[in-house]
Design a protein around this motif. Structure first.
Motif, mmCIF file in Angstrom:
data_model
loop_
_atom_site.group_PDB
_atom_site.id
_atom_site.type_symbol
_atom_site.label_atom_id
_atom_site.label_comp_id
_atom_site.label_asym_id
_atom_site.label_seq_id
_atom_site.Cartn_x
_atom_site.Cartn_y
_atom_site.Cartn_z
ATOM 1 N N SER A 33 0.824 -1.201 0.000
ATOM 2 C CA SER A 33 0.000 0.000 0.000
ATOM 3 C C SER A 33 0.865 1.261 0.000
ATOM 4 O O SER A 33 0.608 2.209 -0.744
ATOM 5 C CB SER A 33 -0.916 -0.004 1.210
ATOM 6 N N PHE A 34 1.902 1.262 0.848
ATOM 7 C CA PHE A 34 2.789 2.416 0.906
ATOM 8 C C PHE A 34 3.541 2.603 -0.418
ATOM 9 O O PHE A 34 3.655 3.716 -0.928
ATOM 10 C CB PHE A 34 3.778 2.273 2.072
ATOM 11 N N LEU A 35 4.033 1.500 -0.985
ATOM 12 C CA LEU A 35 4.761 1.593 -2.256
ATOM 13 C C LEU A 35 3.849 2.060 -3.388
ATOM 14 O O LEU A 35 4.292 2.775 -4.295
ATOM 15 C CB LEU A 35 5.413 0.249 -2.601
ATOM 16 N N GLU A 36 2.587 1.685 -3.341
ATOM 17 C CA GLU A 36 1.632 2.149 -4.343
ATOM 18 C C GLU A 36 1.470 3.672 -4.265
ATOM 19 O O GLU A 36 1.428 4.359 -5.285
ATOM 20 C CB GLU A 36 0.278 1.465 -4.133
ATOM 21 N N LYS A 37 1.431 4.200 -3.042
ATOM 22 C CA LYS A 37 1.337 5.654 -2.875
ATOM 23 C C LYS A 37 2.599 6.342 -3.371
ATOM 24 O O LYS A 37 2.538 7.400 -4.002
ATOM 25 C CB LYS A 37 1.082 6.001 -1.407
ATOM 26 N N VAL A 38 3.762 5.738 -3.115
ATOM 27 C CA VAL A 38 5.026 6.303 -3.603
ATOM 28 C C VAL A 38 5.047 6.278 -5.130
ATOM 29 O O VAL A 38 5.440 7.255 -5.772
ATOM 30 C CB VAL A 38 6.236 5.546 -3.007
ATOM 31 N N ASP A 39 4.604 5.152 -5.728
ATOM 32 C CA ASP A 39 4.553 5.052 -7.190
ATOM 33 C C ASP A 39 3.635 6.117 -7.788
ATOM 34 O O ASP A 39 3.977 6.736 -8.803
ATOM 35 C CB ASP A 39 4.066 3.665 -7.622
ATOM 36 N N GLN A 40 2.481 6.334 -7.172
ATOM 37 C CA GLN A 40 1.558 7.359 -7.661
ATOM 38 C C GLN A 40 2.198 8.739 -7.591
ATOM 39 O O GLN A 40 2.053 9.553 -8.504
ATOM 40 C CB GLN A 40 0.255 7.334 -6.864
#
Length: 140
Positions: A33-40
């Protein structure tokens, strides 16, 4: 550190706190979830940067298409006109003195011819139809 970095740090702290509360079995979901936010966040930054560069390139192309193609300055054209007039006096005297009126006409035909060539060189399409992009010409 700007506001986006502060927000990302808060997200990381919240993910770590949730991991402590939920345990190790939810660790991979929290990290994902955190990495998805970083990717966005990264995708948004890259997209903004690409759009800005594309807009800058379009502005550069638009400016170049409006600018004159010839590099002659007003001073160069003015200097050419002055030199032409200064040389016209002795050429007229020589032509008129040697061959009367026909000599004078030949001298002035040469002076006018040189000035016409210079005008056409500095202003393409001066005496003809200007080429448009619809003419199918090779020039840009």
């Amino acid at each position: 550190m700007d506001a986006r970095d502060t927000e990302l740090k808060k997200e990381l702290d919240a993910s770590l706190q949730a991991r402590r509360e939920l345990g190790e079995e939810y660790e991979s979901a929290l990290v994902d979830s955190f990495l998805e936010k970083v990717d966005q966040r990264i995708d948004g930054a890259v997209e903004r940067r690409v759009r800005r560069q594309l807009a800058e390139q379009q502005m550069t192309v638009a400016r170049d298409s409006r600018s004159p193609k010839v590099t002659d300055t007003w001073g160069e054209r003015f200097g050419f006109g002055i030199v032409s007039l200064v040389l016209a006096v002795p050429l007229s005297a020589i032509g008129g003195g040697v061959a009367d009126l026909p000599g004078l006409l030949v001298a002035w035909a040469g002076i006018v011819g040189v000035n016409v060539v210079q005008a056409v060189r500095t202003n393409p399409g001066l005496f003809g139809r200007r080429r448009s992009s619809q003419d199918g010409g090779w020039e840009d």
